[in-house]
Design a protein around this motif. Structure first.
Motif, PDB file in Angstrom:
ATOM      1  N   ALA A  99      24.900  -3.422 -12.352  1.00 37.33           N
ATOM      2  CA  ALA A  99      25.055  -4.821 -11.935  1.00 37.33           C
ATOM      3  C   ALA A  99      23.855  -5.337 -11.158  1.00 37.33           C
ATOM      4  N   LEU A 100      22.878  -4.486 -10.879  1.00 40.48           N
ATOM      5  CA  LEU A 100      21.713  -4.936 -10.115  1.00 40.48           C
ATOM      6  C   LEU A 100      20.919  -6.008 -10.865  1.00 40.48           C
ATOM      7  N   LYS A 101      20.306  -6.892 -10.117  1.00 41.28           N
ATOM      8  CA  LYS A 101      19.468  -7.947 -10.670  1.00 41.28           C
ATOM      9  C   LYS A 101      18.005  -7.703 -10.302  1.00 41.28           C
ATOM     10  N   ARG A 102      17.123  -8.308 -11.076  1.00 36.24           N
ATOM     11  CA  ARG A 102      15.708  -8.256 -10.745  1.00 36.24           C
ATOM     12  C   ARG A 102      15.477  -8.813  -9.340  1.00 36.24           C
ATOM     13  N   GLU A 103      14.528  -8.205  -8.648  1.00 33.97           N
ATOM     14  CA  GLU A 103      14.134  -8.567  -7.294  1.00 33.97           C
ATOM     15  C   GLU A 103      15.128  -8.113  -6.229  1.00 33.97           C
ATOM     16  N   ALA A 104      16.188  -7.419  -6.627  1.00 34.95           N
ATOM     17  CA  ALA A 104      17.069  -6.821  -5.627  1.00 34.95           C
ATOM     18  C   ALA A 104      16.285  -5.802  -4.807  1.00 34.95           C
ATOM     19  N   ARG A 105      16.707  -5.572  -3.585  1.00 35.91           N
ATOM     20  CA  ARG A 105      15.994  -4.696  -2.659  1.00 35.91           C
ATOM     21  C   ARG A 105      16.611  -3.291  -2.654  1.00 35.91           C
ATOM     22  N   ILE A 106      15.743  -2.301  -2.673  1.00 39.05           N
ATOM     23  CA  ILE A 106      16.152  -0.915  -2.506  1.00 39.05           C
ATOM     24  C   ILE A 106      15.363  -0.343  -1.335  1.00 39.05           C
ATOM     25  N   GLU A 107      16.041   0.226  -0.368  1.00 39.06           N
ATOM     26  CA  GLU A 107      15.386   0.789   0.800  1.00 39.06           C
ATOM     27  C   GLU A 107      15.588   2.300   0.834  1.00 39.06           C
ATOM     28  N   VAL A 108      14.521   3.027   1.121  1.00 44.16           N
ATOM     29  CA  VAL A 108      14.596   4.480   1.226  1.00 44.16           C
ATOM     30  C   VAL A 108      14.107   4.889   2.611  1.00 44.16           C
ATOM     31  N   HIS A 145       0.834  -1.190   0.000  1.00 42.34           N
ATOM     32  CA  HIS A 145       0.000   0.000   0.000  1.00 42.34           C
ATOM     33  C   HIS A 145       0.873   1.245   0.000  1.00 42.34           C
ATOM     34  N   ALA A 146       0.440   2.259  -0.704  1.00 39.87           N
ATOM     35  CA  ALA A 146       1.175   3.517  -0.765  1.00 39.87           C
ATOM     36  C   ALA A 146       1.308   4.136   0.619  1.00 39.87           C
ATOM     37  N   LEU A 147       2.403   4.855   0.820  1.00 37.65           N
ATOM     38  CA  LEU A 147       2.661   5.526   2.083  1.00 37.65           C
ATOM     39  C   LEU A 147       2.252   6.992   2.003  1.00 37.65           C
ATOM     40  N   ALA A 148       2.053   7.598   3.141  1.00 42.46           N
ATOM     41  CA  ALA A 148       1.795   9.034   3.185  1.00 42.46           C
ATOM     42  C   ALA A 148       3.062   9.787   2.761  1.00 42.46           C
ATOM     43  N   PRO A 149       2.921  10.989   2.259  1.00 41.90           N
ATOM     44  CA  PRO A 149       4.098  11.754   1.838  1.00 41.90           C
ATOM     45  C   PRO A 149       5.078  11.968   2.996  1.00 41.90           C
ATOM     46  N   SER A 150       6.355  11.790   2.722  1.00 42.18           N
ATOM     47  CA  SER A 150       7.410  12.079   3.675  1.00 42.18           C
ATOM     48  C   SER A 150       8.716  12.221   2.901  1.00 42.18           C
ATOM     49  N   VAL A 151       9.497  13.215   3.250  1.00 41.43           N
ATOM     50  CA  VAL A 151      10.744  13.496   2.532  1.00 41.43           C
ATOM     51  C   VAL A 151      11.735  12.345   2.717  1.00 41.43           C
ATOM     52  N   PRO A 152      12.336  11.838   1.625  1.00 43.18           N
ATOM     53  CA  PRO A 152      13.337  10.775   1.738  1.00 43.18           C
ATOM     54  C   PRO A 152      14.672  11.351   2.209  1.00 43.18           C
ATOM     55  N   THR A 153      15.379  10.575   3.011  1.00 46.08           N
ATOM     56  CA  THR A 153      16.646  11.057   3.560  1.00 46.08           C
ATOM     57  C   THR A 153      17.852  10.193   3.205  1.00 46.08           C
ATOM     58  N   ARG A 154      17.632   8.935   2.858  1.00 44.17           N
ATOM     59  CA  ARG A 154      18.759   8.028   2.585  1.00 44.17           C
ATOM     60  C   ARG A 154      18.292   6.894   1.694  1.00 44.17           C
ATOM     61  N   ILE A 155      19.195   6.405   0.831  1.00 43.35           N
ATOM     62  CA  ILE A 155      18.915   5.246  -0.013  1.00 43.35           C
ATOM     63  C   ILE A 155      19.951   4.170   0.266  1.00 43.35           C
ATOM     64  N   ARG A 156      19.461   2.950   0.373  1.00 42.10           N
ATOM     65  CA  ARG A 156      20.342   1.798   0.576  1.00 42.10           C
ATOM     66  C   ARG A 156      20.016   0.733  -0.464  1.00 42.10           C
ATOM     67  N   ILE A 157      21.052   0.210  -1.103  1.00 43.80           N
ATOM     68  CA  ILE A 157      20.899  -0.888  -2.063  1.00 43.80           C
ATOM     69  C   ILE A 157      21.924  -1.945  -1.664  1.00 43.80           C
ATOM     70  N   PRO A 158      21.558  -2.880  -0.784  1.00 46.99           N
ATOM     71  CA  PRO A 158      22.548  -3.808  -0.227  1.00 46.99           C
ATOM     72  C   PRO A 158      23.331  -4.598  -1.263  1.00 46.99           C
ATOM     73  N   ALA A 159      22.684  -4.997  -2.349  1.00 48.01           N
ATOM     74  CA  ALA A 159      23.346  -5.858  -3.338  1.00 48.01           C
ATOM     75  C   ALA A 159      24.571  -5.205  -3.961  1.00 48.01           C
ATOM     76  N   ILE A 160      24.598  -3.873  -4.009  1.00 39.40           N
ATOM     77  CA  ILE A 160      25.762  -3.177  -4.600  1.00 39.40           C
ATOM     78  C   ILE A 160      26.400  -2.239  -3.572  1.00 39.40           C
ATOM     79  N   ARG A 161      26.122  -2.481  -2.303  1.00 40.41           N
ATOM     80  CA  ARG A 161      26.774  -1.775  -1.191  1.00 40.41           C
ATOM     81  C   ARG A 161      26.583  -0.255  -1.259  1.00 40.41           C
ATOM     82  N   VAL A 162      25.380   0.161  -1.631  1.00 39.01           N
ATOM     83  CA  VAL A 162      25.053   1.588  -1.615  1.00 39.01           C
ATOM     84  C   VAL A 162      24.375   1.924  -0.291  1.00 39.01           C
ATOM     85  N   ASN A 163      24.863   2.955   0.360  1.00 38.62           N
ATOM     86  CA  ASN A 163      24.261   3.482   1.581  1.00 38.62           C
ATOM     87  C   ASN A 163      24.591   4.975   1.593  1.00 38.62           C
TER      88      ASN A 163
END
Length: 215
Positions: free
Chosen positions: A140-149, A62-80
């Protein structure tokens, strides 16, 4: 520094029109070409990652209420990396994070916030003059990889990668990348598609993802 830009017919994000020259000055291969590191060019998406997997898209949170994003993490490619707001330049192009800060990405703050219904846009450099930057390994990302914001309200929007594609600058699909969506979606964009000494990177790597969870 040379720009990694694409030219198109223009597109709309939310209620804001994007001019014909929109993205991206997101890396220029100065490091690659100037340091002899051309054998270590950023990875490009495999053809298989560009074919959508319908089974992987069935789960949508379900969609979330509006809130400003502060950080992105993509574990598969070590982005934080922290996120900064990006506006439009006077020419109508999407601005970019300062190239000197390697571990920094930006989101289009006049458009959809990640987690809301619609298409949220995140962009970052692939490299700078010193070496790889935040989205160097995006291809290098693959399908179904996780992205967290991470979001300012304390919630985390969790996205699943649907496809990873590379587009030439002269054939960038504005509507497909920036067009409105009926569910919470995310695009993560950087430069790619090969490069030349004359113009730098020749296109863009685009990750398509949708919201699958939150916490």
């Amino acid at each position: 520094m040379r720009n990694c830009a694409r030219r198109g017919r223009g597109a709309r994000l939310g209620d804001t029109a994007i001019a014909a020259v929109t993205v991206l000055a997101l890396g220029c291969a100065v490091w690659l070409l100037g340091s002899g590191a051309v054998t270590h060019a950023p990875p490009q998406p495999a053809a298989a990652e560009g074919r959508p997997d319908p089974a992987g898209e069935r789960l949508t949170a379900h969609a979330l209420a509006p809130s400003v994003p502060t950080r992105i993490r993509i574990p598969a490619i070590r982005v934080n990396a922290p996120l900064m707001g990006l506006a439009l330049t006077p020419s109508g192009s999407l601005d970019v994070p300062p190239a000197r800060i390697k571990n920094l990405a930006g989101w289009y703050e006049s458009g959809t916030m990640p987690g809301e219904t619609g298409t949220a846009i995140v962009a970052g450099h692939v490299d700078n003059a010193e070496g790889p930057a935040v989205f160097y390994d995006l291809g290098a990302l693959k399908r179904e990889a996780r992205i967290e914001v991470d979001r300012m309200d304390g919630s985390v929007a969790v996205f699943s990668v649907d496809t990873v594609k590379v587009y030439a600058a002269n054939n960038f699909p504005d509507e497909k990348v920036y067009g409105a969506a009926h569910r919470p979606e995310l695009r993560v964009i950087t430069c790619g598609g090969g490069y030349s000494k004359a113009s730098g990177y020749l296109g863009n790597v685009v990750v398509f993802a949708h919201l699958t969870a939150s916490r």
